[in-house]
Every structure is written in C-alpha cells, then in structure tokens.
Design an enzyme around this catalytic site. Structure first.
Site: not given
Length: 160
Positions: A54, A46, A48-50
């Site tokens: 992370l 997703t 923001t996550c990517s």
C-alpha cells in the site's frame, strides 16, 4: 480460471467506507470509462501489505496519475471498517480507493482467491496488481506465494 489480459472485469459489488458508513460500489462504478490500477493483497495491517504494498502505491500516486491512471484501488478480504481504518493509518487519503471484499467474492470471481487457513486467515486474495482500461484488463501480475516483485507500484509504472 485466473483473470488474464483481454478479459473483462467481472460484474460485482465491493464496499468502501464513507463518512456516512459502508457503501456498496459496483465494479462498473470503479472501472467503466476509466484507466484503473487495482492491487489486491492478503490482508490489511499485515506486514508486507502495510510496510511495502500500500505505501508504494501511495508514494507513486503522482507518477501513476501522470501516466494516465484515473483510479488507484486496493482490495482485500477484509470488511469496509478495517479497510477504512487501514487507509487512514497509512494516509491513503483520496490517493487510493480502499475496497473491502469481505466474503472474497471478488477475489474468487477473478480466480485470485487463496487458502490462508494455515495462517488462521481463511480464504483471502493472492497478492496481485492489474491495469484495466474501461473494464478490460491490459496487464495482470500475480505474485508467487510469499513474493513481492511483480505487483509493486514500480512494476506497474513500467507497464504503463
């Protein structure tokens, strides 16, 4: 009830992808006798996550280790294959333990589950980070919906 400072990490199982396929890993195996930074997020791959979450922990690996962190772990409500592929695509290597919480059981046990049905994602995890020493939470940071401030690697570094 949401997990808080001083609480013990609930007993449970997550999954991780190994060379031999998906493997169960218990919370005791992850947390017992170690200082662990765990961060959770709504979903692998997703935006923001990517783009930020992370990658920030991968980038700050050495700084976190220098502060006494034994394990950095990422958990999401995805299956072990997705978490493995995402970790590989982000070059997480051995820096971040990629944990699958496929049924959101762990997120629910922490009180950090969220309804993302409006986005077609069902039950997911809130965005958070925590620090645990020997399975006891010493810091917990839960983001407001849509925010990305207190669960960052930089914020956690400031807490250690």
């Amino acid at each position: 009830m949401t997990i808080a400072k001083g609480d013990k990490i609930p007993a449970g199982k997550l999954r991780t992808l190994t060379a031999d396929g998906p493997k169960d890993i218990t919370t005791d195996e992850i947390f017992a006798g170690k200082t662990v930074v765990l961060f959770g997020l709504p979903g692998a791959f997703t935006p923001t996550c990517s783009a930020k979450h992370l990658p920030g922990f991968i980038e700050k690996f050495d700084a976190l280790k220098a502060k006494g962190v034994d394990t950095i772990a990422c958990v999401s409500v995805n299956d072990a294959f997705v978490m493995g592929a995402w970790g590989k695509s982000q070059d997480a290597g051995d820096k971040v333990l990629m944990l699958a919480d496929g049924n959101a059981d762990f997120a629910k046990s922490l009180g950090l589950d969220a309804d993302f049905s409006a986005y077609g994602m069902g039950t997911r995890s809130k965005r958070f980070s925590l620090v645990a020493k020997d399975g006891v939470v010493t810091e917990v940071n839960v983001e407001a919906q849509g925010a990305f401030e207190v669960s960052t690697a930089d914020h956690v570094l400031g807490q250690l």
